[in-house]
Design an enzyme around this catalytic site. Structure first.
Site, mmCIF file in Angstrom:
data_model
loop_
_atom_site.group_PDB
_atom_site.id
_atom_site.type_symbol
_atom_site.label_atom_id
_atom_site.label_comp_id
_atom_site.label_asym_id
_atom_site.label_seq_id
_atom_site.Cartn_x
_atom_site.Cartn_y
_atom_site.Cartn_z
ATOM 1 C CG HIS A 195 43.591 29.163 -79.138
ATOM 2 N ND1 HIS A 195 42.379 28.864 -79.710
ATOM 3 C CD2 HIS A 195 44.512 28.456 -79.841
ATOM 4 C CE1 HIS A 195 42.537 28.009 -80.699
ATOM 5 N NE2 HIS A 195 43.823 27.743 -80.805
ATOM 6 C CE LYS A 197 44.091 31.325 -83.595
ATOM 7 N NZ LYS A 197 43.521 30.316 -82.694
ATOM 8 C CG ASP A 202 44.339 53.804 -87.746
ATOM 9 O OD1 ASP A 202 45.412 53.698 -87.116
ATOM 10 O OD2 ASP A 202 44.284 54.167 -88.934
ATOM 11 C CG HIS A 379 42.504 25.696 -87.802
ATOM 12 N ND1 HIS A 379 42.583 27.034 -87.419
ATOM 13 C CD2 HIS A 379 43.135 24.993 -86.821
ATOM 14 C CE1 HIS A 379 43.242 27.126 -86.278
ATOM 15 N NE2 HIS A 379 43.586 25.913 -85.879
ATOM 16 C CE LYS A 381 39.989 27.465 -84.251
ATOM 17 N NZ LYS A 381 40.333 26.103 -84.363
ATOM 18 C CG ASP A 386 17.150 29.366 -85.594
ATOM 19 O OD1 ASP A 386 17.264 28.170 -85.926
ATOM 20 O OD2 ASP A 386 16.749 29.722 -84.468
#
Length: 444
Positions: A195, A197, A202, A379, A381, A386
Site C-alpha cells: 500500500h 506510495k 537519483d 484520503h 493520512k 504539539d
C-alpha cells in the site's frame, strides 16, 4: 484470518471462492480484514538508541528541543519505536492534493540523471497515468534507469496491456503479489498488499504520502466536487517531498520490495549517492512489513499519541482503530490535550465510513473533537502533534494498515513543518462540519 480451519464461532469453513472474494474486496477497498475474536495482540518492540556521542549532528539538532521536556519526551518515544534512525539535515515540503504533488514529482523526474524508482498501490490507466508513463519512457530514452512497482490488487482495474506498453518502452515494471495463482502460488497472502506510495529520483529526492498515480487526483479538492462527483475526482490528500539523508531510507525500502516482487537485483553504489544536508528537519522513515511480527508503525503511532502534551490533530481517510489507539486518544483528551479528528463525510467505502462512526460515541464522550469533511473525498493520512512532530504517509489508523499491508510513514520533527501541517489541518477543519456529542446522541 484462518483460511483452512473452521471458524470457532460458526463451526464451518469458508468456501475458497468466498474467501478470495472477501479478501479481494477488503484489499481493493482498503477495508479491515475480518479477524478472529482471539487474535493475538500486536507485537510492539522498543529499539535501544545509540550513544549520543555517535551522531553529533543529530544531537546538535535535537538541542533545539532541549528546553521543552514534553516535546523531547515525544521525540525519544518515537525514536525508540522506529527501526530506522532519526536523521538530521533534511528538507521536507508538505504537498496538498494531486496537482501540487504531481507538479513537484514531474519536476523532479524531469531532472533525473541516473534513476527513477516508483512504488504505488494504484497505477491507473487514465490521462494522468498515461502522461506520467510517457514522461518515464522519455527519461528512459535519455539513459535513465526507470523501475515501476505496482500492487496487483490495487491496480486490478488497469489492463495488463498498459503495463506491457510501459515495458515495451524500456521501463522495468514489476507486479507485487499477482492475483493469478499460477504466477503467485501463495494465494493465501492475497490480503497482504503493498500500500506504499514512493517515488525516488537519483537517490537524492524522495516522495511519499497518500497519493496514488490515478485520475482521482487530477483536480484539487478546492473544486469541492461533493459526494456525487467526488468519488472520481478532486480527492483531498497529503504527500511530502523529502531531500536529505532520509531519502536513503526510502531507497532501501523500495529495493527490498522490488526484490520481493521478482528476481534479485543487485543495486550498484551509484544508487546510494552521498547525500548532503539539505535543511534542518529531522526525519525517520517508519515502515510496516506485513510479513514481520514487529509492528513498528503501530508502535510508533501509539507512542506518539500517548506522549502528546498540548495538541493532537489527526486527519484520517479510513479510521477504524483498535481499542488501544482509541483509549490513547481519549486519555490524551482527558489529560488536557487538544485532540481533534477530521474524517470523511462520504467515502469510496461505506463499510469503513460506518466503522469510523461506530467510534464517535466513546471519542466524543472522552472529549475528542470530531469533524467530517463533505465537500471533497478525504484520503489524507496525517498526524501533527504539539506543533513539532508530523506524520505523513500511506498508513490509515486501522488494522489493515498495521497488520496486513506494507506501509510507509515519514515522521518529521520540525516546528516549521509542524506549523505548515497545522495550517493545512485548520483549513480542512474550516471545510468540515463538527459532530457534537448532543447531536450524535440524537441521530436518526
Amino acid at each position: 484470518m484462518t483460511l483452512v480451519a473452521p471458524s470457532k464461532r460458526s463451526g464451518w469453513a469458508w468456501p475458497w471462492t468466498l474467501v478470495c472474494a472477501v479478501l479481494t474486496s477488503c484489499a481493493t477497498q482498503n477495508l479491515p480484514v475480518p479477524e478472529p475474536q482471539d487474535a493475538p495482540p500486536l507485537v510492539v518492540k522498543e529499539h535501544p538508541l545509540p550513544p549520543a556521542a555517535e551522531d553529533k549532528v543529530l544531537q546538535s539538532a535535537l538541542g533545539e528541543y532541549a528546553n521543552d521536556p514534553a516535546v523531547s519526551s515525544l521525540i525519544e518515544a518515537v525514536r525508540t519505536h522506529s527501526p530506522s534512525p532519526l536523521t538530521a539535515g533534511n528538507k521536507v515540503t508538505p504537498l496538498v492534493d494531486g496537482p501540487e504533488t504531481f507538479g513537484a514529482i514531474r519536476a523532479a523526474v524531469r531532472s533525473a540523471r541516473h534513476h527513477i524508482h516508483v512504488e504505488t498501490f494504484i497505477y491507473g490507466d487514465d490521462k494522468l497515468g498515461r502522461e506520467f508513463a510517457a514522461l518515464l519512457a522519455q527519461k528512459h530514452r535519455e539513459g535513465v534507469a526507470v523501475r515501476v512497482l505496482y500492487d496487483s490488487v490495487g491496480s486490478m482495474k488497469t489492463p495488463r496491456a498498459f503495463f506491457d506498453e510501459m515495458r515495451a518502452n524500456g521501463i522495468d515494471v514489476r507486479e507485487f503479489r499477482p492475483m493469478n495463482p499460477v504466477e503467485n502460488p501463495r494465494i493465501w497472502e492475497i490480503q497482504n498488499r503493498d500500500h506504499r506510495k514512493i517515488v525516488i529520483v537519483d537517490g537524492k529526492i524522495g516522495f511519499t504520502g497518500g497519493i496514488n498515480i490515478d485520475g482521482t487526483y487530477s483536480s484539487s479538492s478546492s473544486i469541492k466536487p461533493g459526494p456525487k462527483r467526488g468519488i472520481e475526482d478532486g480527492w483531498r490528500d497529503t504527500h511530502a517531498r523529502i531531500e536529505g539523508p532520509a531519502v536513503t531510507q526510502l531507497q532501501q525500502l523500495f529495493m527490498q520490495m522490488w526484490n520481493k516482487a521478482g528476481e534479485q537485483t543487485h543495486f550498484a553504489p551509484e544508487y546510494f549517492p552521498t547525500v548532503t544536508n539539505s535543511g534542518k528537519d529531522l526525519v525517520t522513515i517508519v515502515a510496516n512489513e506485513s510479513d514481520s511480527e514487529d509492528r513498528w508503525l503501530y508502535g510508533t503511532v501509539l507512542a506518539a499519541i500517548s506522549h502528546a502534551s498540548s495538541r493532537l490533530w489527526i486527519t484520517q481517510a479510513y479510521f477504524a482503530p483498535n481499542e488501544d489507539l482509541l483509549n490513547a486518544m481519549i486519555e490524551a483528551a482527558r489529560r488536557g490535550v487538544d485532540v481533534r479528528l477530521i474524517v470523511p463525510g462520504f467515502s469510496d467505502s461505506n463499510i469503513v465510513l460506518q466503522a469510523s462512526r461506530a467510534t464517535y460515541t466513546p471519542l466524543l464522550d472522552g472529549g475528542v473533537h470530531i469533524f467530517e469533511r463533505k465537500d471533497a473525498l478525504l484520503h489524507a493520512k496525517t498526524i501533527v502533534i504539539d506543533g513539532a512532530l508530523s506524520m505523513i504517509g500511506s498508513a490509515n489508523l486501522d488494522m489493515r494498515s498495521f497488520v496486513h499491508n506494507d506501509e510507509v510513514n515519514a515522521v518529521v520533527v520540525s516546528r516549521d513543518v509542524g506549523k505548515r501541517m497545522e495550517e493545512v489541518f485548520e483549513r480542512d477543519q474550516k471545510a468540515a462540519r463538527e459532530i457534537t456529542l448532543a447531536e450524535w446522541k440524537h441521530r436518526s
